[in-house]
Design a protein around this motif. Structure first.
Motif, PDB file in Angstrom:
ATOM      1  N   LYS A 100       6.874   2.876  -0.713  1.00  0.00           N
ATOM      2  CA  LYS A 100       6.559   2.590   0.675  1.00  0.00           C
ATOM      3  C   LYS A 100       7.052   3.743   1.549  1.00  0.00           C
ATOM      4  O   LYS A 100       8.195   4.173   1.439  1.00  0.00           O
ATOM      5  CB  LYS A 100       7.194   1.279   1.132  1.00  0.00           C
ATOM      6  CG  LYS A 100       6.660   0.058   0.385  1.00  0.00           C
ATOM      7  CD  LYS A 100       5.172  -0.139   0.631  1.00  0.00           C
ATOM      8  CE  LYS A 100       4.652  -1.393  -0.049  1.00  0.00           C
ATOM      9  NZ  LYS A 100       3.193  -1.589   0.171  1.00  0.00           N
ATOM     10  N   GLU A 158       6.115   0.869   5.476  1.00  0.00           N
ATOM     11  CA  GLU A 158       5.147  -0.112   5.012  1.00  0.00           C
ATOM     12  C   GLU A 158       3.806   0.532   4.654  1.00  0.00           C
ATOM     13  O   GLU A 158       2.830  -0.171   4.387  1.00  0.00           O
ATOM     14  CB  GLU A 158       4.922  -1.177   6.075  1.00  0.00           C
ATOM     15  CG  GLU A 158       4.419  -0.641   7.401  1.00  0.00           C
ATOM     16  CD  GLU A 158       4.334  -1.701   8.492  1.00  0.00           C
ATOM     17  OE1 GLU A 158       3.403  -1.612   9.307  1.00  0.00           O
ATOM     18  OE2 GLU A 158       5.190  -2.593   8.511  1.00  0.00           O
ATOM     19  N   PHE A 159       3.767   1.855   4.622  1.00  0.00           N
ATOM     20  CA  PHE A 159       2.523   2.563   4.362  1.00  0.00           C
ATOM     21  C   PHE A 159       2.486   3.062   2.921  1.00  0.00           C
ATOM     22  O   PHE A 159       3.522   3.297   2.300  1.00  0.00           O
ATOM     23  CB  PHE A 159       2.358   3.731   5.332  1.00  0.00           C
ATOM     24  CG  PHE A 159       2.167   3.280   6.760  1.00  0.00           C
ATOM     25  CD1 PHE A 159       0.896   3.069   7.269  1.00  0.00           C
ATOM     26  CD2 PHE A 159       3.260   3.047   7.583  1.00  0.00           C
ATOM     27  CE1 PHE A 159       0.714   2.638   8.575  1.00  0.00           C
ATOM     28  CE2 PHE A 159       3.087   2.613   8.888  1.00  0.00           C
ATOM     29  CZ  PHE A 159       1.814   2.406   9.384  1.00  0.00           C
ATOM     30  N   SER A 160       1.282   3.239   2.407  1.00  0.00           N
ATOM     31  CA  SER A 160       1.122   3.753   1.046  1.00  0.00           C
ATOM     32  C   SER A 160       1.073   5.270   1.019  1.00  0.00           C
ATOM     33  O   SER A 160       1.031   5.878  -0.054  1.00  0.00           O
ATOM     34  CB  SER A 160      -0.147   3.187   0.404  1.00  0.00           C
ATOM     35  OG  SER A 160      -1.294   3.502   1.180  1.00  0.00           O
ATOM     36  N   CYS A 173       2.063   8.922   3.854  1.00  0.00           N
ATOM     37  CA  CYS A 173       2.355   9.462   5.185  1.00  0.00           C
ATOM     38  C   CYS A 173       2.538  10.964   5.049  1.00  0.00           C
ATOM     39  O   CYS A 173       3.233  11.435   4.139  1.00  0.00           O
ATOM     40  CB  CYS A 173       3.616   8.828   5.761  1.00  0.00           C
ATOM     41  SG  CYS A 173       4.039   9.382   7.436  1.00  0.00           S
ATOM     42  N   LYS A 212      -1.618   6.193   5.552  1.00  0.00           N
ATOM     43  CA  LYS A 212      -2.569   5.465   4.726  1.00  0.00           C
ATOM     44  C   LYS A 212      -2.024   4.080   4.439  1.00  0.00           C
ATOM     45  O   LYS A 212      -0.840   3.910   4.121  1.00  0.00           O
ATOM     46  CB  LYS A 212      -2.823   6.211   3.412  1.00  0.00           C
ATOM     47  CG  LYS A 212      -3.872   5.566   2.518  1.00  0.00           C
ATOM     48  CD  LYS A 212      -4.113   6.411   1.282  1.00  0.00           C
ATOM     49  CE  LYS A 212      -5.223   5.833   0.406  1.00  0.00           C
ATOM     50  NZ  LYS A 212      -5.474   6.676  -0.792  1.00  0.00           N
ATOM     51  N   LYS A 213      -2.894   3.086   4.566  1.00  0.00           N
ATOM     52  CA  LYS A 213      -2.507   1.703   4.296  1.00  0.00           C
ATOM     53  C   LYS A 213      -3.758   0.920   3.922  1.00  0.00           C
ATOM     54  O   LYS A 213      -4.802   1.073   4.561  1.00  0.00           O
ATOM     55  CB  LYS A 213      -1.827   1.081   5.520  1.00  0.00           C
ATOM     56  CG  LYS A 213      -1.227  -0.293   5.283  1.00  0.00           C
ATOM     57  CD  LYS A 213      -0.491  -0.771   6.530  1.00  0.00           C
ATOM     58  CE  LYS A 213       0.167  -2.118   6.296  1.00  0.00           C
ATOM     59  NZ  LYS A 213       0.896  -2.593   7.507  1.00  0.00           N
ATOM     60  N   ASP A 214      -3.643   0.099   2.899  1.00  0.00           N
ATOM     61  CA  ASP A 214      -4.766  -0.728   2.445  1.00  0.00           C
ATOM     62  C   ASP A 214      -6.015   0.112   2.175  1.00  0.00           C
ATOM     63  O   ASP A 214      -7.141  -0.313   2.460  1.00  0.00           O
ATOM     64  CB  ASP A 214      -5.073  -1.822   3.470  1.00  0.00           C
ATOM     65  CG  ASP A 214      -3.901  -2.777   3.681  1.00  0.00           C
ATOM     66  OD1 ASP A 214      -3.158  -3.012   2.717  1.00  0.00           O
ATOM     67  OD2 ASP A 214      -3.738  -3.270   4.817  1.00  0.00           O
TER      68      ASP A 214
END
Length: 320
Positions: A140, A155-157, A159, A170-172
């Motif tokens: 994360k 909380e991002f996948s 950065c 990037k997220k989801d």
């Protein structure tokens, strides 16, 4: 005598981040695949800068232990870590027990807690840029400031480093951009993105097409032909473009009118620096000018970009 400092050049990258990071190697050398710039090159490419502009700290290794010295050769952090980095914006990364933190570079003293700025607690930490550093734990990603305040929640996948006031996230499975306050300013709606450079960021839409957006999030240009396979960042008003030429992929350069100034004719290409760009043709690398003339004819198996250490704007432009 005026002295110089080795620091790392600001290179930005496509949002293709490694899923994990292992910092301590068997030879105590850090890996070079932490963050990629889309060209397969390490981000911490060095250049020479004026040491007076920053507190110059250099990594040193004694008996396979890493520490820091200043530009006068004085040890300021005693070698006892798995790895240390050059200083950026006054702070140097270090690795202890496989975790990364930051050192402020105060005089070495085991009883001096000020030597530690941020205790090593991250699986990954990027260098500081524009007052921010990307950090990651357990896959994360987030971002901290120099007081360790969390600017962007972890909380991002993915950065990327703060660049021109924006950081790609990037997220989801979707990419967008946040500002320094960690607020989403350009919605997460792209398949891939690159960092902002010279007012534009390269983005890939979910239909596969590439284009550029401005800082307002507006599309400045989009390839609708489907022939563009990769876009680079703007450097010195030129950006690399990989496109289909017949049944082959070749690199050229567009200007800020989004028109080809240098036709796609090269097997590989790098960004312009000091008026020259490295290009590969017939398996060899050389350097061209913005007029697409040879500054240095292709003769090398591998090259790096020109930086402050060695460059000239007075070379004799040869013929292509």
């Amino acid at each position: 005598m005026k002295q110089t400092q080795l620091t790392a050049a600001l290179l930005v990258c496509a949002l293709l981040l490694p899923t994990s990071a292992s910092f301590a190697q068997a030879d105590d050398t850090p890996p070079h695949n932490w963050v990629f710039n889309g060209k397969g090159q390490k981000t911490d490419q060095v250049e020479l800068v004026d040491a007076a502009a920053d507190d110059a700290l250099f990594p040193i290794n004694i008996n396979n232990n890493w520490g820091l010295m200043n530009q006068d050769g004085e040890i300021v952090v005693f070698p006892r870590f798995e790895w240390t980095d050059y200083s950026f914006e006054g702070f140097a990364r270090y690795v202890r027990n496989g975790k990364t933190g930051f050192l402020r570079g105060d005089p070495a003293n085991d009883d001096n807690p000020r030597e530690f700025f941020i205790i090593a607690s991250y699986d990954y930490a990027d260098r500081f840029n524009e007052g921010c550093a990307v950090v990651m734990n357990k896959g994360k990603w987030g971002m901290i400031d120099k007081s360790r305040k969390l600017l962007l929640p972890m909380e991002f996948s993915g950065c990327l480093r703060m660049q021109d006031g924006f950081a790609a996230v990037k997220k989801d499975g979707k990419c967008g951009f946040v500002n320094r306050a960690g607020k989403i300013k350009i919605p997460l709606q792209y398949k891939r993105v690159r960092s902002f450079h010279d007012g534009f960021a390269a983005v890939q839409f979910f239909n596969g097409n590439w284009g550029y957006i401005n800082k307002a999030g507006k599309i400045a240009w989009q390839d609708k032909s489907g022939r563009v396979k990769e876009l680079g960042d703007f450097h010195e008003d030129f950006a690399r473009v990989q496109g289909e030429v017949g049944d082959q992929l070749r690199w050229g350069y567009i200007d800020k009118r989004f028109k080809f100034s240098i036709d796609p004719a090269y097997e590989d290409a790098r960004d312009f620096h000091y008026g020259m760009a490295a290009v590969k043709i017939n398996g060899k690398w050389g350097f061209i000018t913005k007029a697409d003339r040879w500054a240095i004819k292709p003769q090398f198996d591998a090259v790096d970009d020109f930086d402050d250490a060695v460059h000239s704007s007075d070379f004799d432009e040869g013929e292509r």
